[in-house]
Design an enzyme around this catalytic site. Structure first.
Site, PDB file in Angstrom:
ATOM      1  N   GLU A 249       0.798  -1.226   0.000  1.00  0.00           N
ATOM      2  CA  GLU A 249       0.000   0.000   0.000  1.00  0.00           C
ATOM      3  C   GLU A 249       0.824   1.266   0.000  1.00  0.00           C
ATOM      4  OE1 GLU A 249      -0.070  -2.359   2.417  1.00  0.00           O
ATOM      5  OE2 GLU A 249      -1.990  -2.332   3.455  1.00  0.00           O
TER       6      GLU A 249
ATOM      7  N   ASP B  64      -1.877  -4.995   3.894  1.00  0.00           N
ATOM      8  CA  ASP B  64      -1.934  -5.363   5.310  1.00  0.00           C
ATOM      9  C   ASP B  64      -2.839  -6.573   5.567  1.00  0.00           C
ATOM     10  OD1 ASP B  64      -0.217  -3.349   5.972  1.00  0.00           O
ATOM     11  OD2 ASP B  64      -1.786  -1.911   6.484  1.00  0.00           O
TER      12      ASP B  64
ATOM     13  N   ASP C  49      -5.559  -7.605   7.107  1.00  0.00           N
ATOM     14  CA  ASP C  49      -6.871  -7.410   7.733  1.00  0.00           C
ATOM     15  C   ASP C  49      -7.911  -7.223   6.630  1.00  0.00           C
ATOM     16  OD1 ASP C  49      -6.377  -4.856   6.773  1.00  0.00           O
ATOM     17  OD2 ASP C  49      -6.203  -3.922   8.747  1.00  0.00           O
TER      18      ASP C  49
ATOM     19  N   GLU D  87      -9.426  -4.622   5.403  1.00  0.00           N
ATOM     20  CA  GLU D  87      -9.154  -3.542   4.458  1.00  0.00           C
ATOM     21  C   GLU D  87      -8.030  -3.942   3.504  1.00  0.00           C
ATOM     22  OE1 GLU D  87     -11.207  -0.182   3.545  1.00  0.00           O
ATOM     23  OE2 GLU D  87     -11.440  -1.322   5.392  1.00  0.00           O
TER      24      GLU D  87
ATOM     25  N   TYR E  36       2.109  -5.747  13.341  1.00  0.00           N
ATOM     26  CA  TYR E  36       0.968  -5.016  12.782  1.00  0.00           C
ATOM     27  C   TYR E  36       0.113  -4.440  13.897  1.00  0.00           C
ATOM     28  CZ  TYR E  36      -2.834  -3.891   9.596  1.00  0.00           C
ATOM     29  OH  TYR E  36      -3.787  -3.216   8.858  1.00  0.00           O
TER      30      TYR E  36
ATOM     31  N   ARG F 171      -2.995  -3.066  13.920  1.00  0.00           N
ATOM     32  CA  ARG F 171      -4.469  -3.166  13.957  1.00  0.00           C
ATOM     33  C   ARG F 171      -4.828  -4.605  14.313  1.00  0.00           C
ATOM     34  NH1 ARG F 171      -3.420   0.193   9.480  1.00  0.00           N
ATOM     35  NH2 ARG F 171      -4.126   2.336   9.845  1.00  0.00           N
TER      36      ARG F 171
ATOM     37  N   HIS G  52      -3.732 -13.502  14.399  1.00  0.00           N
ATOM     38  CA  HIS G  52      -2.997 -12.259  14.577  1.00  0.00           C
ATOM     39  C   HIS G  52      -2.202 -12.294  15.868  1.00  0.00           C
ATOM     40  CE1 HIS G  52      -5.616  -9.607  11.714  1.00  0.00           C
ATOM     41  NE2 HIS G  52      -5.145 -10.699  11.157  1.00  0.00           N
TER      42      HIS G  52
END
Length: 848
Positions: A10, A81, A83, A85, A303, A305, A349
């Protein structure tokens, strides 16, 4: 030369860090976030076609570059990433690039940007997880449906242009409800009693403090000064005080779990005073990679989040080894500390932790800016502490009894906690927890039955306090407790309600604005089911179920919309006229024979007949007229009253005579205001001549300074459009037009004639100053003195602003030399700067 292996992430920062590990055989590019999304200026969701989203390209330039790189690639690794999104970004990339390449697509995920994690990810790539993608699509469509269909209700009732959000409105509700609790809170009086005792003898010097605990072996509640004074008198006049009970208890205090997103934001908010968005921005930088000298960028944390407190076995073992070698083996628990995540957490995670525990904050001090270092230190300490042994404490409780002069039994209690082994507290200790008594050693000497001697006694009046306002940190905690939002959305939620000016920050606390109260009250009243805390939490659970593959996302949206459509219809009916009332006015307006011709004002075309027909058709179908439509119909009735002889009787019969009369007054007042500001023929002719002088002007490019944008062409055209549409320009607008004329003087032919039309003062400059300003001896002395400064202080950055003394002095000097008058504020700044660089006794001699 294009590579056979294309990697897409990203952000450019992440691309640089990954590039260090993958080598030259991989080409690494950044998508700069999403490359497709719902359109900005249209609904973009086809509800009738199973809620199909109409995605558009958000960054065609970047997408063109990615397609060119993908054309000759054999393998395309999608590495956003790990997740929802990130999975959606990967899916959009594959959908957008598939036709441009014959290469194979691979999904790679990693929770830390380290060599081992990257190597493992690329050795074992997978496919895109469509359940994750569908959960993100469902959330995006859900929010778009609510936002686009609820916001118009706000426009019609409160203010044009404001908006509603599915989750943000619930956060606003929590803030508003807390503020109302505070406003409605009635404080209650209570009294505390504090005493100082001496042990062994009155003059021993062994003093300790205690607090009244019970009266007659029961909790007491003294709520007035008279009773408080009587109790204090009785305590002071008591004959004997003796130790009645001593209890010593060992206590363990266990290490906290490592951070998840919400607890990191809460800790950074309370301990570092960081906003949630600032915390996430800094964490993103630490995750994506920081330059560590010649070694290149390194990802310092996992990470950020996440809602999981899991720790990889390898990281846990490394941390235990570090603790043993650096702090001592006694600080390592016999078995590793493990923590349980909440049921909705993704167990795959990890918690937020340093990628390498040996990269201590001290080692990172020269590579991180101050804020990055503060957050990294917090994360590092929390992680190390989470793997340490518990603190061992000893808690001593001492009770002292006496009988007062009023024959009541008074019991005082002192509690002291002593840490005998710090355990994890050696590394991580929140301030304000378990404060120790001032005299724990004295308490250890006390024995049951030992007499004590009163040295001092006092009472203090107190009042119960209302609940505190939310800070960003405590609001996030409340959202998490109620199951609202997820790690990737907490910061956006609290940021959005502030950006929309629904909530203000005052001394670090969140306070609803007047607009916020209005929006909240209207939405909660109009759509109570939609903005219930419990319902919003249930929707989050359903999104989680989609992610787990238990619910089909289109079906979930359909079930939601079946309820939402009914709620929205009911909301639109609130305040609407009764059916008979609306029918009576529509029947009257249906008698109009001569409708006014279409009228174009600016970009809009007004067609009374078409507007009436559309409302009538909708009323015939749904049997309802909205509040906004009703107000418009009343205005039509006033406008065409000469063609409606029976209007007054119908209005009286159906109960809208007062509304009709009020509308007539409003229309008349508006007409008068328009007449007062309307330009006559001579004004229009004058404006036409004035604006004609600017036909050949080449406008400057748009300038952006901070949060403000300066666009001369756009501003000029707005003035011109207003004048062309027959409205007088205000004195302020005329003054601005004069400044524009002066600014572009060299491009305007026959400027003298324009100057006469605009009545331009020859001394006026383009910034509203005076080009022939009178000399100011004080300013000249200050500027002359500062001109002798040889060494200026270096620029200082505070927040978003940079303070540069030399540049500031030069700008003021140039301004004065060009004949501009300095403002009192500028002169004061010059004086302050002069005091900084000159000793008072040396006059014009610069300080060394």
């Amino acid at each position: 030369m294009a590579s056979e292996n294309l990697v897409i992430v990203e952000s450019p920062r992440k691309a640089r860090t990954i590039g260090k590990f993958l080598g030259r055989e991989y080409e690494i590019l950044a998508s700069i976030g999403h490359i497709r999304d719902l359109p900005q200026h249209s609904f973009g969701v086809n509800i009738k076609e199973n809620f199909t989203p109409a995605y558009v390209e958000t960054n065609p330039k970047v997408l063109k570059q990615l397609r060119a790189a993908a054309k000759n690639a054999k393998h395309i690794y999608l590495a956003p990433d790990p997740d929802r999104e990130g999975e959606a970004i990967a899916w959009h990339l594959e959908e957008s690039l598939r036709k441009a390449t014959k290469g194979d697509f691979h999904r790679v995920t990693f929770h830390e940007i380290t060599r081992n994690a990257i190597n493992r990810a690329f050795q074992d790539p997978s496919n895109i997880n469509l359940n994750l993608v569908n959960a993100q699509q469902a959330r995006r469509v859900l929010d778009r449906v609510v936002g686009y269909q609820v916001s118009p209700l706000l426009w019609s009732r409160i203010e044009k242009g404001i908006s509603a959000g599915r989750v943000q409105t619930v956060a606003l509700r929590l803030v508003c409800e807390r503020e109302r609790e505070i406003q409605n809170f009635e404080p209650k009086e209570y009294w505390n009693f504090l005493v100082d005792f001496a042990a062994e003898s009155p003059d021993s010097g062994k003093i300790f403090s205690s607090k009244l605990f019970k009266i007659n072996d029961e909790k007491f509640d003294i709520d007035n000064e008279e009773d408080a004074s009587a109790a204090l008198k009785a305590i002071k006049e008591a004959g004997k005080y003796a130790v009645s009970n001593i209890q010593v208890k060992p206590r363990k205090r266990y290490a906290p779990p490592p951070f998840i997103t919400s607890t990191m934001q809460q800790a950074a908010g309370s301990l570092l005073r960081f906003s949630a968005s600032r915390t996430m921005r800094l964490a993103q930088q630490l995750y994506e990679g920081v330059e560590l000298g010649s070694g290149g960028p390194v990802g310092l944390i996992t990470y950020m989040r996440t809602d999981s407190v899991n720790i990889a076995n390898e990281a846990q073992e490394s941390c235990r080894n570090y603790i043993a070698s650096e702090l001592g083996p006694e600080f390592v628990p016999p078995t590793p500390n493990r923590f349980k995540s909440k049921s909705s957490a993704q167990e795959a995670h990890e918690a937020v932790r340093p990628t390498d525990v040996t990269l201590t904050p001290d080692k990172m001090r020269n590579f991180l800016d101050s804020n990055q270092l503060r957050l990294y230190t917090l994360i590092w300490k929390r992680f190390v502490a989470s793997q340490m042994a518990p603190a061992q404490q000893k808690q001593t409780t001492v009770d002292i009894d006496t009988y007062g002069s009023d024959s009541r039994k008074y019991q005082f209690r002192t509690v002291a906690t002593v840490t005998v082994f710090p355990g994890f507290m050696k590394v991580y200790e929140n301030s304000g927890q378990d404060s120790e008594n001032e005299a724990p050693a004295i308490l250890a000497e006390l024995k049951p039955g030992m007499p004590c001697f009163l040295k001092d006694a006092k009472n203090e009046q107190k009042f119960t306090e209302p609940p505190p306002r939310y800070s960003e940190a405590t609001l996030i905690r409340e959202l998490e407790i109620n199951g609202i939002g997820r790690p990737s959305t907490y910061a956006a939620i609290v940021n959005t309600i502030q950006r929309r000016n629904y909530v203000l920050r005052e001394k670090g606390r969140l306070v609803p604005s007047e607009l916020g109260f209005k929006v909240n009250d209207f939405l909660i009243h109009s759509l109570p089911e939609l903005f219930q805390v419990g319902f919003t939490a249930e929707m989050e659970n359903r999104l989680d179920k989609i992610e787990e593959g238990d619910i089909e996302w289109h079906q979930m949206l359909k079930e939601f919309y079946d309820d939402f459509g009914l709620w929205l219809d009911d909301a639109k009916k609130i305040g609407s006229p009764e059916t008979a009332k609306a029918q009576g006015l529509l029947d009257q307006l249906g008698q109009i024979k001569e409708w006014a011709p279409k009228e174009k004002v600016g970009r809009r075309t007004y067609d009374d007949k078409k507007f009436f027909d559309s409302i009538k058709e909708k009323f015939d179908e749904e049997n309802i007229v909205t509040v906004r439509q009703w107000e418009a119909l009343l205005k039509l009735a006033v406008k065409y009253k000469n063609q409606l002889p029976g209007l007054a009787a119908i209005a009286a019969e159906n109960g809208f005579a007062e509304e009709l009369n009020a509308t007539a007054v409003e229309v008349e007042n508006r007409r008068r205001r328009q007449e007062a500001t309307a330009a006559d023929d001579s004004d229009k002719e004058k404006y036409a001549r004035i604006f004609g002088f600017f036909d050949n002007v080449t406008w400057q490019d748009v300038i952006k300074k901070g949060n403000r944008t300066y666009d001369d062409k756009k501003f000029f055209n707005s003035l011109k459009n207003q004048a062309v549409n027959g409205k007088l320009l205000s004195s302020k607008q005329l003054y601005a037009l004069k400044n524009i004329a002066i600014k572009y003087k060299e491009q305007i032919g026959n400027f003298d004639e324009l100057g006469k039309l605009l009545e331009i003062d020859e001394s006026q400059d383009e910034n509203g100053g005076n080009s022939q300003a009178a000399a100011n001896p004080e300013v000249e002395k200050l500027l002359d003195g500062l001109s002798k400064v040889e060494t200026w202080n270096p620029p200082v950055k505070k927040g978003r602003r940079t303070f540069d003394d030399k540049s500031f002095y030069q700008s003021l000097s140039d301004q004065y030399k060009n004949g501009r008058t300095l403002s009192p504020r500028q002169i004061a700044a010059l004086k302050k700067m002069s005091a900084k660089y000159f000793k008072a006794e040396d006059g014009d001699k610069p300080q060394s």
